[in-house]
Write a protein that holds these residues in place. Structure first.
Motif, PDB file in Angstrom:
ATOM      1  N   ALA A 652      12.472  81.381 -10.840  1.00 60.34           N
ATOM      2  CA  ALA A 652      11.584  82.538 -10.911  1.00 60.34           C
ATOM      3  C   ALA A 652      12.049  83.489 -12.003  1.00 60.34           C
ATOM      4  CB  ALA A 652      11.559  83.252  -9.566  1.00 60.34           C
ATOM      5  N   PRO A 653      11.127  84.045 -12.798  1.00 62.67           N
ATOM      6  CA  PRO A 653      11.525  84.987 -13.854  1.00 62.67           C
ATOM      7  C   PRO A 653      12.276  86.189 -13.293  1.00 62.67           C
ATOM      8  CG  PRO A 653       9.224  84.301 -14.103  1.00 62.67           C
ATOM      9  CD  PRO A 653       9.675  83.791 -12.782  1.00 62.67           C
ATOM     10  N   GLY A 654      11.925  86.584 -12.093  1.00 62.53           N
ATOM     11  CA  GLY A 654      12.561  87.744 -11.489  1.00 62.53           C
ATOM     12  C   GLY A 654      13.949  87.486 -10.945  1.00 62.53           C
ATOM     13  N   MET A 655      14.456  86.274 -11.115  1.00 57.41           N
ATOM     14  CA  MET A 655      15.821  85.942 -10.674  1.00 57.41           C
ATOM     15  C   MET A 655      16.698  85.634 -11.887  1.00 57.41           C
ATOM     16  SD  MET A 655      15.787  86.341  -7.426  1.00 57.41           S
ATOM     17  CE  MET A 655      17.338  85.595  -6.945  1.00 57.41           C
ATOM     18  N   ALA A 656      16.474  86.373 -12.959  1.00 57.68           N
ATOM     19  CA  ALA A 656      17.203  86.125 -14.205  1.00 57.68           C
ATOM     20  C   ALA A 656      18.702  86.301 -14.051  1.00 57.68           C
ATOM     21  CB  ALA A 656      16.682  87.060 -15.298  1.00 57.68           C
ATOM     22  N   VAL A 657      19.123  87.086 -13.064  1.00 64.56           N
ATOM     23  CA  VAL A 657      20.556  87.333 -12.877  1.00 64.56           C
ATOM     24  C   VAL A 657      21.317  86.052 -12.550  1.00 64.56           C
ATOM     25  CG1 VAL A 657      20.507  87.793 -10.387  1.00 64.56           C
ATOM     26  CG2 VAL A 657      22.169  88.993 -11.843  1.00 64.56           C
ATOM     27  N   LEU A 658      20.619  85.013 -12.137  1.00 64.01           N
ATOM     28  CA  LEU A 658      21.265  83.745 -11.798  1.00 64.01           C
ATOM     29  C   LEU A 658      21.473  82.844 -13.012  1.00 64.01           C
ATOM     30  CD1 LEU A 658      19.325  82.878  -8.493  1.00 64.01           C
ATOM     31  CD2 LEU A 658      21.521  84.028  -8.733  1.00 64.01           C
ATOM     32  N   TYR A 659      21.160  83.338 -14.209  1.00 62.12           N
ATOM     33  CA  TYR A 659      21.237  82.455 -15.387  1.00 62.12           C
ATOM     34  C   TYR A 659      22.605  81.836 -15.606  1.00 62.12           C
ATOM     35  CZ  TYR A 659      23.754  85.703 -18.506  1.00 62.12           C
ATOM     36  OH  TYR A 659      24.709  86.487 -19.104  1.00 62.12           O
ATOM     37  N   PRO A 660      23.731  82.508 -15.274  1.00 68.08           N
ATOM     38  CA  PRO A 660      25.021  81.838 -15.542  1.00 68.08           C
ATOM     39  C   PRO A 660      25.146  80.498 -14.846  1.00 68.08           C
ATOM     40  CG  PRO A 660      25.366  84.172 -15.081  1.00 68.08           C
ATOM     41  CD  PRO A 660      23.940  83.877 -14.761  1.00 68.08           C
ATOM     42  N   TRP A 661      24.663  80.403 -13.600  1.00 68.27           N
ATOM     43  CA  TRP A 661      24.781  79.154 -12.845  1.00 68.27           C
ATOM     44  C   TRP A 661      23.904  78.072 -13.471  1.00 68.27           C
ATOM     45  CZ3 TRP A 661      28.759  79.863  -9.920  1.00 68.27           C
ATOM     46  CH2 TRP A 661      29.008  81.103  -9.317  1.00 68.27           C
ATOM     47  N   LEU A 662      22.672  78.439 -13.853  1.00 63.42           N
ATOM     48  CA  LEU A 662      21.764  77.440 -14.420  1.00 63.42           C
ATOM     49  C   LEU A 662      22.258  76.937 -15.772  1.00 63.42           C
ATOM     50  CD1 LEU A 662      19.888  78.850 -12.214  1.00 63.42           C
ATOM     51  CD2 LEU A 662      17.991  78.118 -13.654  1.00 63.42           C
ATOM     52  N   GLU A 663      22.699  77.846 -16.623  1.00 61.53           N
ATOM     53  CA  GLU A 663      23.127  77.427 -17.956  1.00 61.53           C
ATOM     54  C   GLU A 663      24.453  76.680 -17.913  1.00 61.53           C
ATOM     55  OE1 GLU A 663      20.952  77.560 -20.289  1.00 61.53           O
ATOM     56  OE2 GLU A 663      19.660  78.558 -18.849  1.00 61.53           O
ATOM     57  N   GLN A 664      25.316  77.018 -16.977  1.00 64.85           N
ATOM     58  CA  GLN A 664      26.553  76.262 -16.809  1.00 64.85           C
ATOM     59  C   GLN A 664      26.239  74.841 -16.346  1.00 64.85           C
ATOM     60  OE1 GLN A 664      29.299  78.158 -14.119  1.00 64.85           O
ATOM     61  NE2 GLN A 664      31.044  76.958 -14.817  1.00 64.85           N
ATOM     62  N   ALA A 665      25.265  74.713 -15.439  1.00 63.58           N
ATOM     63  CA  ALA A 665      24.849  73.387 -14.981  1.00 63.58           C
ATOM     64  C   ALA A 665      24.226  72.582 -16.116  1.00 63.58           C
ATOM     65  CB  ALA A 665      23.860  73.526 -13.824  1.00 63.58           C
ATOM     66  N   ARG A 666      23.523  73.270 -17.002  1.00 61.67           N
ATOM     67  CA  ARG A 666      22.914  72.561 -18.139  1.00 61.67           C
ATOM     68  C   ARG A 666      24.005  71.938 -19.014  1.00 61.67           C
ATOM     69  NH1 ARG A 666      17.960  73.645 -19.141  1.00 61.67           N
ATOM     70  NH2 ARG A 666      18.170  75.826 -18.503  1.00 61.67           N
ATOM     71  N   GLY A 667      25.103  72.654 -19.182  1.00 65.65           N
ATOM     72  CA  GLY A 667      26.225  72.104 -19.935  1.00 65.65           C
ATOM     73  C   GLY A 667      26.792  70.867 -19.270  1.00 65.65           C
ATOM     74  N   ALA A 668      26.924  70.915 -17.931  1.00 66.95           N
ATOM     75  CA  ALA A 668      27.446  69.753 -17.202  1.00 66.95           C
ATOM     76  C   ALA A 668      26.508  68.559 -17.330  1.00 66.95           C
ATOM     77  CB  ALA A 668      27.643  70.118 -15.730  1.00 66.95           C
ATOM     78  N   ALA A 669      25.199  68.808 -17.282  1.00 67.80           N
ATOM     79  CA  ALA A 669      24.232  67.719 -17.398  1.00 67.80           C
ATOM     80  C   ALA A 669      24.291  67.076 -18.783  1.00 67.80           C
ATOM     81  CB  ALA A 669      22.822  68.240 -17.107  1.00 67.80           C
ATOM     82  N   LEU A 670      24.442  67.900 -19.821  1.00 68.79           N
ATOM     83  CA  LEU A 670      24.565  67.352 -21.183  1.00 68.79           C
ATOM     84  C   LEU A 670      25.829  66.514 -21.313  1.00 68.79           C
ATOM     85  CD1 LEU A 670      23.443  70.485 -23.234  1.00 68.79           C
ATOM     86  CD2 LEU A 670      22.268  68.274 -23.156  1.00 68.79           C
ATOM     87  N   ALA A 671      26.918  67.004 -20.753  1.00 64.51           N
ATOM     88  CA  ALA A 671      28.173  66.252 -20.828  1.00 64.51           C
ATOM     89  C   ALA A 671      28.059  64.922 -20.099  1.00 64.51           C
ATOM     90  CB  ALA A 671      29.317  67.085 -20.253  1.00 64.51           C
ATOM     91  N   ALA A 672      27.390  64.929 -18.941  1.00 64.91           N
ATOM     92  CA  ALA A 672      27.231  63.690 -18.168  1.00 64.91           C
ATOM     93  C   ALA A 672      26.418  62.658 -18.943  1.00 64.91           C
ATOM     94  CB  ALA A 672      26.568  63.990 -16.829  1.00 64.91           C
ATOM     95  N   SER A 673      25.492  63.135 -19.773  1.00 73.48           N
ATOM     96  CA  SER A 673      24.656  62.206 -20.557  1.00 73.48           C
ATOM     97  C   SER A 673      25.403  61.637 -21.770  1.00 73.48           C
ATOM     98  CB  SER A 673      23.393  62.926 -21.033  1.00 73.48           C
ATOM     99  OG  SER A 673      23.702  63.872 -22.051  1.00 73.48           O
ATOM    100  N   GLY A 674      26.615  62.138 -22.016  1.00 75.39           N
ATOM    101  CA  GLY A 674      27.380  61.677 -23.161  1.00 75.39           C
ATOM    102  C   GLY A 674      27.223  62.553 -24.387  1.00 75.39           C
ATOM    103  N   ASP A 675      26.397  63.601 -24.284  1.00 78.37           N
ATOM    104  CA  ASP A 675      26.178  64.503 -25.420  1.00 78.37           C
ATOM    105  C   ASP A 675      27.219  65.620 -25.372  1.00 78.37           C
ATOM    106  OD1 ASP A 675      25.274  66.041 -27.499  1.00 78.37           O
ATOM    107  OD2 ASP A 675      23.351  66.591 -26.572  1.00 78.37           O
ATOM    108  N   LEU A 676      28.457  65.275 -25.707  1.00 83.05           N
ATOM    109  CA  LEU A 676      29.530  66.266 -25.636  1.00 83.05           C
ATOM    110  C   LEU A 676      29.353  67.385 -26.660  1.00 83.05           C
ATOM    111  CD1 LEU A 676      32.677  64.069 -24.893  1.00 83.05           C
ATOM    112  CD2 LEU A 676      31.139  65.234 -23.308  1.00 83.05           C
ATOM    113  N   PRO A 677      28.939  67.096 -27.911  1.00 82.47           N
ATOM    114  CA  PRO A 677      28.691  68.203 -28.843  1.00 82.47           C
ATOM    115  C   PRO A 677      27.616  69.165 -28.318  1.00 82.47           C
ATOM    116  CG  PRO A 677      28.851  66.137 -30.038  1.00 82.47           C
ATOM    117  CD  PRO A 677      28.817  65.789 -28.585  1.00 82.47           C
ATOM    118  N   GLY A 678      26.565  68.603 -27.705  1.00 82.67           N
ATOM    119  CA  GLY A 678      25.521  69.464 -27.145  1.00 82.67           C
ATOM    120  C   GLY A 678      26.035  70.303 -25.991  1.00 82.67           C
TER     121      GLY A 678
END
Length: 892
Positions: A652-678
């Protein structure tokens, strides 16, 4: 639906097998109620016995064979019996037949439903139990007449006797997952478990009945039960058999308890004849329990109530419920729950006319987080003339029932004028809550702020300001949120609820900024005032849990997470279908499991959170982010990517304060896919954003993720005054002095050790992580140390290898870049050879099994030793255990 698998009962099964196989084993009989699982347990035990050592006869006694001499043993004895023998002679002949057929093996006689044995069969069983080379095991049903020879088995100390208790909740959840071929939502498993009273047969029948309708649904792979119950004919017949024929007096007792449980014994005795109460208890239909200085009566089994309530005519049902209300009103509603009970009975009986009673009961139900019941009572209060207060409460509850559109309709019908400040302040806050979180309208914040000028009373203004502050926090206007919250705390006229809501907002910000001690103090203050704010604002608990959960996760306090997941609110929220509460707590539970390396539990629990929050967008994105983290931990790049896509869709746009958790998870997902530079780019940008927002509590964790990706020495952040830039390790060291707690200095030590490459320092860091149960971080630090030792001092690697193996043994499937980076790569053939050699299989035997030459096997072994940094077979087993995923042949 899959076949009924055998689940749980590990201790009982081991005891049964020990009764046969151990030197002290004397045989064992399990007793219990019908459907408790006695027969299945006996069959599992028998099937686990080796037939080369034991001559096993399984006997299922039945009512059909009970009238025939030796009818119970018809499957065992020859059809033709010798003529002219006395009864004792026939018994000796039967025993000799068994001895001959056993051919020197130990006799095991397994009798299911031994209470149905005919007298000669029972006598033979007793005789077999006395034989030196025989063991008797079996089952019988509680409440049945047991043949004397069978009863004498344990009274004469020939066998042991144990009562088979109902299945534990964890076993019930396991059985449900086996029946449905998939995990079941925790709340649904708990309700079905309680309804079946831990009886496997009843549980299976309940699931069969529910699966034939739309009551069982599957979301994100998790089964959820609506709570509506359909009783299949077979199940109804089974319960009818247990209840049996009832006299009018006993039926009156059972019906009253069915509609009123738990019912005080003194109330029941006023309504019916005491002799009928005693008879109902003697027949096992009701249970009398002492609870908190009150003697309560309940039905002996939850399903008795379901059957009795369904069979009771509507007119008599309403009369009974009205009678129960009158009884309690007559003696006085002295306890807090009494008001709620009277209101429900009045509502169900059609005699509810007092709006004040209904409104008070609705407040109680909502303060206990029973959303469905609170909705019914609040709507009834509104229909009975409860006016604005009933409408405000109903709209609030509808918000938490994921029905925001209905809530707006209810509120708009009672829109107050500017002359009534109290009503206007409450209307503004509830309407703001519904439109902001329920309908995702960010403009709500400005709309509320603009209306504050219409309020003249300081307390009314403080209430609205507290809501505006937490909304601004959630949309990331943190400076204004802090100023407004502090302003509320500075107003002496502010209500307790407004003050503690503002304090929760501040506590969250303090945690995100790394001020964990001050955050903990504020959270403790909010919690201490719960009895005062909960009747007015029960949903404040969500703000409290968000602040508390954020603080605990950033502190790495897994034991603290365990405590709040197990406290009273968790139980109330689960029982009352308060989804935002149960969903958020499930996210925390999954987080703790993930850091412990319990990847199975982390993924299962996060999927459960996704299912619970599927219809609510408040925490849906956060749940999907935790699912992505759990999938990434397991190396499941596909599911991690799917979860992140869902997180982006549902956030939800109104839950922007949670962005650290989502963006940190995005990093983990990229790493799991083998895209370490990403992944590195994603996390580096996130660090910059967190630094700008002042979220140092989050920043240390994202910096540590970069350390885990071998970026401890990478430059990060803005250019310093001297023209240089800090490394990740230097920034962590700086923040470790600003962010509270024991974890930040440990994260900084990990970064320093990674930069220096000191195996000793890395192993000390691993030990300290393990002491906090942060097993994934510990294993990664140990793996890095082992990798360095393999390259620099192979002879010194043995200890590190053992420590890494021990850490991985505490984890489920864990495949992170840090663990895989230093893992030796073995081919499929090398894995086959290595496993067999580690098990002690000779090279010649390996060659024969794999259709290779002995020389080829030795060549493989030499390459394996070189890759693993070992000198021979003696070290091979430990070396394989130190490789993540070694059980399933992960080749790195």
């Amino acid at each position: 639906m899959s076949r009924w698998k055998f689940v749980g009962r590990t201790d009982e099964l081991n005891r049964l097998l020990s009764a046969v196989t151990s030197t002290e084993g004397r045989g064992l009989f399990f007793s219990g109620n019908a459907g408790i699982g006695k027969s299945r347990l006996l069959r599992e035990g028998v099937s686990a016995l080796p037939t080369d050592r034991y001559a096993i006869w399984s006997i299922a006694a039945s009512a059909t064979t009970a009238a025939l001499p030796f009818g119970g043993l018809v499957q065992v004895l020859p059809a033709e019996q010798p003529q002219g023998l006395s009864p004792a002679g026939i018994l000796r002949w039967a025993l000799e037949v068994l001895q001959q057929q056993a051919a020197g093996r130990r006799i095991v006689l397994a009798i299911d439903d031994a209470h149905l044995l005919d007298p000669p069969s029972a006598a033979l069983v007793h005789l077999v139990a006395r034989a030196e080379n025989a063991t008797v095991i079996g089952t019988f049903r509680n409440g049945e007449q047991i043949p004397l020879p069978i009863r004498a088995l344990w009274t004469d100390d020939l066998v042991d006797h144990a009562e088979l208790s109902p299945m534990a909740p964890a076993e019930t959840a396991g059985l449900l997952a086996a029946i449905l071929d998939g995990p079941v939502d925790a709340g649904s498993a708990d309700r079905l478990g309680r309804l079946s009273a831990g009886n496997p047969l009843l549980l299976r029948e309940l699931v069969h009945a529910a699966s034939g309708s739309e009551e069982l649904t599957r979301t994100y792979g998790i089964w959820k039960w609506t709570g509506r119950l359909e009783l299949a004919p077979d199940l109804t017949d089974l319960i009818d058999t247990r209840i049996g024929q009832l006299t009018p007096g006993v039926r009156a007792v059972v019906e009253l308890v069915a509609f009123g449980e738990p019912l005080g014994l003194h109330l029941l005795n006023q309504a019916v004849d005491r002799a009928d109460v005693e008879m109902a208890e003697e027949r096992g239909l009701i249970t009398v329990l002492q609870h908190d200085r009150r003697t309560n009566v309940r039905l002996a089994h939850p399903l008795y109530g379901e059957v009795m309530r369904r069979r009771c005519p509507v007119s008599r049902t309403r009369r009974l419920q009205a009678h129960l209300a009158e009884l309690l009103e007559r003696v006085g509603t002295r306890r807090r729950d009494d008001l709620l009970r009277v209101a429900v009975w009045r509502l169900d009986s059609g005699t509810a006319q007092d709006a004040t009673l209904l409104l008070g009961a609705a407040v109680q139900a909502f303060s206990r987080y029973d959303v469905p019941l609170a909705t019914r009572l609040a709507r009834a209060a509104l229909d009975a003339g409860g006016g604005f207060d009933a409408a405000e409460l109903l709209a609030t509850i509808l918000m938490f029932a994921d029905r925001p559109e209905e809530a707006i309709e209810v509120l708009d019908a009672v829109s107050p004028g500017t002359g009534d400040g109290r009503r206007l302040s409450r209307w503004l806050t509830v309407r703001g809550m519904v439109t902001y979180w329920g309908l995702s309208r960010e403009s709500t914040v400005e709309e509320i702020a603009a209306r504050i000028a219409d309020l003249t009373d300081s307390a009314d203004r403080a209430r609205v300001r507290a809501f505006e502050a937490i909304m601004r926090l959630h949309r990331l206007d943190t400076t204004t949120a802090l100023r407004l919250s502090q302003g509320v705390l500075d107003r002496p006229a502010a209500s307790v609820a407004a003050r503690e809501l503002a304090r929760s907002t501040i506590a969250y910000l303090q945690a995100a900024q790394g001020q964990l001690q001050r955050s903990g103090t504020a959270i403790a203050q909010v919690h201490s005032e719960a009895a005062r704010w909960r009747p007015d604002m029960p949903y404040l608990q969500l703000a409290l849990e968000l602040a508390r959960g954020t603080r605990l996760t950033l502190a790495g306090d897994l034991a603290g997470i365990d405590a709040i997941v197990a406290d009273e609110f968790a139980d109330l929220a689960g029982a009352g279908d308060f989804r935002l509460g149960t969903g958020y707590l499930a996210i925390l539970q999954a987080y703790a499991a993930r850091l412990r390396g319990q990847s199975d539990a982390a993924l299962r629990t996060s999927l459960g959170a996704c299912a619970v929050l599927a219809t609510s967008r408040v925490y849906a994105g956060l749940a999907q982010a935790e699912r992505a983290q759990a999938a990434a931990l397991r190396g499941d790049a596909t599911q991690a990517a799917e979860a992140m896509a869902e997180a982006d869709r549902t956030q939800a746009p109104g839950m922007a304060v949670l962005y650290p958790w989502l963006e940190q998870a995005r990093g983990a997902a990229l790493a799991a896919s083998g895209d370490l530079p990403g992944a590195v780019k994603q996390l580096t940008e996130l660090v910059d954003r967190l630094r700008a927002d002042g979220f140092a509590g989050h920043e240390v964790h994202v910096l540590h993720d970069l350390v885990r990706l071998d970026q401890a020495g990478a430059l990060i952040g803005p250019t310093c005054s001297d023209g240089s830039r800090r490394t990740v390790a230097q920034r962590l060291a700086e923040l470790s002095e600003r962010v509270d707690g024991n974890l930040p200095p440990l994260l900084a030590r990990h970064a320093r050790a990674a930069v220096s490459g000191s195996p000793a320092d890395l192993l000390r860091v691993a030990d300290d992580f393990a002491a906090l149960e942060l097993h994934v971080y510990a294993a990664e630090a140990a793996a890095t140390a082992l990798h360095r030792l393999r390259a620099e001092r192979p002879a010194a690697a043995a200890e590190a290898r053992e420590r890494l193996a021990a850490l991985l043994a505490r984890c489920d499937v864990v495949r992170t870049p840090a663990l895989r980076a230093g893992t030796p790569v073995l081919s499929e053939r090398e894995w086959q050879v290595a496993r067999l050699a580690a098990e002690g299989v000779t090279s010649r035997a390996i060659a024969d099994r794999l259709f290779l030459s002995a020389r080829t096997v030795e060549n493989h072994l030499q390459r394996i030793y070189a890759k693993l940094g070992v000198t021979g077979r003696a070290e091979l087993r430990a070396a394989l255990r130190a490789i993540p995923g070694h059980e399933d042949g992960d080749d790195g």
